[in-house]
Write a protein that holds these residues in place. Structure first.
Motif, PDB file in Angstrom:
ATOM      1  N   ASP A 388      12.860  -6.761  -9.201  1.00  0.00           N
ATOM      2  CA  ASP A 388      14.046  -6.480  -8.388  1.00  0.00           C
ATOM      3  C   ASP A 388      13.624  -6.319  -6.930  1.00  0.00           C
ATOM      4  O   ASP A 388      13.177  -5.238  -6.520  1.00  0.00           O
ATOM      5  N   ASN A 390      15.417  -6.258  -4.178  1.00  0.00           N
ATOM      6  CA  ASN A 390      16.254  -5.336  -3.409  1.00  0.00           C
ATOM      7  C   ASN A 390      15.876  -3.884  -3.668  1.00  0.00           C
ATOM      8  O   ASN A 390      15.858  -3.059  -2.740  1.00  0.00           O
ATOM      9  N   ALA A 391      15.577  -3.570  -4.929  1.00  0.00           N
ATOM     10  CA  ALA A 391      15.186  -2.193  -5.272  1.00  0.00           C
ATOM     11  C   ALA A 391      13.879  -1.810  -4.580  1.00  0.00           C
ATOM     12  O   ALA A 391      13.735  -0.684  -4.076  1.00  0.00           O
ATOM     13  N   SER A 394      14.410  -1.284  -0.770  1.00  0.00           N
ATOM     14  CA  SER A 394      15.163  -0.080  -0.418  1.00  0.00           C
ATOM     15  C   SER A 394      14.518   1.202  -0.950  1.00  0.00           C
ATOM     16  O   SER A 394      15.063   2.293  -0.773  1.00  0.00           O
ATOM     17  N   SER A 395      13.363   1.087  -1.578  1.00  0.00           N
ATOM     18  CA  SER A 395      12.684   2.254  -2.142  1.00  0.00           C
ATOM     19  C   SER A 395      12.232   3.209  -1.037  1.00  0.00           C
ATOM     20  O   SER A 395      11.555   2.802  -0.087  1.00  0.00           O
TER      21      SER A 395
END
Length: 456
Positions: A388, A390-391, A394-395
């Motif tokens: 992922d 995006n995950a 944005s972590s």
């Protein structure tokens, strides 16, 4: 999928639609529907009877797909003009200078021969926007909107050989302006669209020319030749004792070079040389546009000439957008995709190569010293496979690590973190004169991404 103006593109990628030939989106049926959709798109934008310049590269599947594409254009009331095998920038040149509503190219660029693709250009020879491509997709998927013309309104398909000749003549004018043609060179046409053009174009090169990759058979485009296999050119240059080698890709929108010792002269070096030449002529505009991946040495060297560098995202569309916004007349990527707006509206390998040769002559440059004088910052690129993207991006853990890496490199280099547009990867890029510091910053990011993926 890529988003544009609130719409999601399903088929178009960073450079048109691509697939394996006779599979998926590269069947004759799909090509015909794409041609019809583009003709309708242009008609809806005000072209009463769209006229479209259509070219292809040397792939075995090219003629089949081009024929289907042109049939689709005609079926929706457009006129297709067949330019045959021609570089992508040749189609752009025809669209810009001829009476065309747009252009279309059947090519998969640097991909292997079993692939093919279709990309569209506007009436000025520029690539379409993401929003335009999303609109074409909507028409492609809507049978009612992708209407067929009435029998008396069916379009035509005709030969456009004169536009091939016109493109070659425009390149010939540039060639004739090169002052020094006295040294031996090697030309690698990648068994692609440049193959029929390099012979006539360089026929009067006084120092002698060795050609390679100029005998396409439909299955050998980009195969162990061209910019994706620059080592083949480097070996040939050394074998022949040439002073310079020039290589293109399958559709000739990119160019890379190597010096007499086989050292690669990439897009950064070409921007450095051509940018200074344009500045000397007073035609550079506001500066040079380069992507975030271009080496910091480019900025250092151009700063000595009081030339500004404008950075942008990776991709020729972003290069062009930044050039237009900032008023720069040249921009490009390390990969050799160079756009010189006073000469072409898209990346043109043949044109960019000629501009480099002219710049070298006019500036009195010694090609054999360019690689030494372009003192590159060490760079590292690490690809992290993730499920992922995006995950990960944005972590909070990754964001904190990025700030730490940036603090570490402050004033001494830079670090970039970006998701791949086509693969399940997050790319870590770091650059610094201090290689140890650079690798430490990359290690910080790699460790943080690893923990984010594991959920720690």
């Amino acid at each position: 999928m890529n988003e544009a103006k609130g719409k999601k593109r399903q088929f178009f990628g960073t450079d048109g639609v691509r697939d394996i030939a006779n599979r998926g989106m590269m069947t004759p049926d799909a090509a015909m529907k794409l041609g019809a959709a583009y003709a309708v798109f242009l008609a809806e934008r005000g072209a009463e009877r769209p006229k479209i310049a259509v070219g292809r590269d040397t792939r075995l599947s090219g003629e089949m797909l081009q024929s289907a594409l042109m049939a689709g254009i005609a079926s929706s009331g457009g006129d297709a003009v067949d330019l045959g095998v021609i570089p992508t920038p040749g189609v752009s040149c025809a669209a810009m200078r001829g009476p065309f509503s747009g252009g279309a190219v059947v090519s998969a660029s640097h991909n292997p021969a079993e692939y093919n693709g279709i990309k569209f250009l506007d009436g000025e020879g520029f690539k379409l926007t993401d929003g335009d491509e999303a609109e074409i997709e909507e028409i492609f998927l809507d049978d009612a909107r992708r209407r067929r013309a009435e029998p008396e309104r069916i379009g035509t398909v005709r030969c456009g050989e004169e536009y091939r000749a016109g493109y070659l003549e425009s390149l010939g004018r540039l060639f004739r302006g090169i002052e020094d043609k006295s040294y031996p060179i090697v030309i690698d046409a990648a068994n692609g669209a440049a193959s029929d053009f390099v012979g006539p174009l360089f026929s009067e090169w006084g120092g002698g020319v060795t050609f390679m990759g100029d005998v396409p058979d439909g299955t050998n485009i980009n195969k162990n030749v061209g910019v994706t296999h620059i080592e083949a050119l480097a070996a040939k240059v050394c074998e022949k004792g040439a002073s310079l080698g020039i290589a293109y890709d399958g559709d000739t929108d990119r160019v890379l070079m190597c010096d007499g010792r086989g050292r690669v002269l990439d897009g950064d070096v070409m921007l450095w040389v051509i940018g200074r030449w344009l500045a000397s002529r007073g035609t550079l505009g506001a500066g040079v546009t380069a992507t975030v991946m271009s080496n910091m040495a480019l900025e250092d060297l151009l700063a000595k000439e009081n030339i500004k560098v404008f950075r942008c995202q990776v991709g020729d569309r972003y290069v062009l957008d930044t050039m237009k916004r900032e008023g720069a007349r040249i921009g490009g990527e390390q990969s050799g995709h160079i756009i010189a707006l006073d000469y072409a509206n898209t990346g043109d390998g043949l044109c960019s190569g000629l501009l480099f040769l002219k710049a070298v002559a006019d500036l009195g440059e010694d090609v054999s010293t360019l690689a030494d004088r372009f003192e590159r910052y060490p760079q590292v690129l690490r690809n992290m496979k993730v499920a992922d993207k995006n995950a990960v991006m944005s972590s909070p853990l990754v964001e904190a690590a990025a700030k730490e890496a940036e603090r570490l490199l402050a004033g001494k280099g830079r670090m970039l973190l970006r998701p791949s547009g086509t693969e399940p990867l997050v790319r870590i890029f770091a650059e610094s004169r201090d290689a140890e510091l650079m690798n430490r910053a990359a290690d910080i990011m790699e460790e943080a991404i690893g923990k984010a993926v594991e959920g720690r």
